[in-house]
Design an enzyme around this catalytic site. Sequence first.
Site, mmCIF file in Angstrom:
data_model
loop_
_atom_site.group_PDB
_atom_site.id
_atom_site.type_symbol
_atom_site.label_atom_id
_atom_site.label_comp_id
_atom_site.label_asym_id
_atom_site.label_seq_id
_atom_site.Cartn_x
_atom_site.Cartn_y
_atom_site.Cartn_z
ATOM 1 N N LYS A 9 -12.669 -2.652 39.105
ATOM 2 C CA LYS A 9 -11.537 -3.563 39.223
ATOM 3 C C LYS A 9 -11.299 -4.267 37.891
ATOM 4 O O LYS A 9 -12.220 -4.766 37.260
ATOM 5 C CB LYS A 9 -11.802 -4.596 40.322
ATOM 6 C CG LYS A 9 -10.698 -5.621 40.480
ATOM 7 C CD LYS A 9 -10.800 -6.435 41.757
ATOM 8 C CE LYS A 9 -11.947 -7.375 41.789
ATOM 9 N NZ LYS A 9 -11.813 -8.391 42.868
ATOM 10 N N SER A 25 3.402 6.024 36.546
ATOM 11 C CA SER A 25 1.988 5.770 36.309
ATOM 12 C C SER A 25 1.795 4.354 35.777
ATOM 13 O O SER A 25 2.730 3.575 35.705
ATOM 14 C CB SER A 25 1.417 6.756 35.291
ATOM 15 O OG SER A 25 2.121 6.633 34.090
ATOM 16 N N TYR A 58 -1.391 6.394 39.187
ATOM 17 C CA TYR A 58 -2.530 6.946 38.450
ATOM 18 C C TYR A 58 -2.505 6.405 37.024
ATOM 19 O O TYR A 58 -1.483 5.928 36.539
ATOM 20 C CB TYR A 58 -2.502 8.478 38.450
ATOM 21 C CG TYR A 58 -1.292 9.052 37.758
ATOM 22 C CD1 TYR A 58 -1.335 9.384 36.411
ATOM 23 C CD2 TYR A 58 -0.097 9.233 38.438
ATOM 24 C CE1 TYR A 58 -0.219 9.879 35.760
ATOM 25 C CE2 TYR A 58 1.020 9.732 37.800
ATOM 26 C CZ TYR A 58 0.953 10.060 36.459
ATOM 27 O OH TYR A 58 2.056 10.548 35.819
#
Length: 114
Positions: A9, A25, A58
Amino acid sequence: MQIEVLKSKLHCATVTEANLHYMGSITIDEDLLDAANMIAGEKVQIVNNNNGERFETYIIKGERGSGCVCLNGAAARKAVVGDVVIIISYALMDFEEAKMFKPTVVFPKEGNRL
């Protein structure tokens, strides 16, 4: 049994760019990726602290040392420059392995610096 758990994270990174006219993305500074144990192509969940948006995309590797956190394509509609986001990746693992696993959590400083 396999379960999905928090792997990495980036907590409270600041959006530096929103590029609507780019294939979708999120581009992230390579220094941040290394620190958070994330890689290009990895699926991530983005949580926008400013407006409550939550979405998946992504990773594209950004220039090292740039502090770049750039939302591209449709994701650019989910945040504006200056918004604070949490970037989360998950991993599938065996239940017993998951009990001992420790996720990598990075708290970027101003300018998305380490």
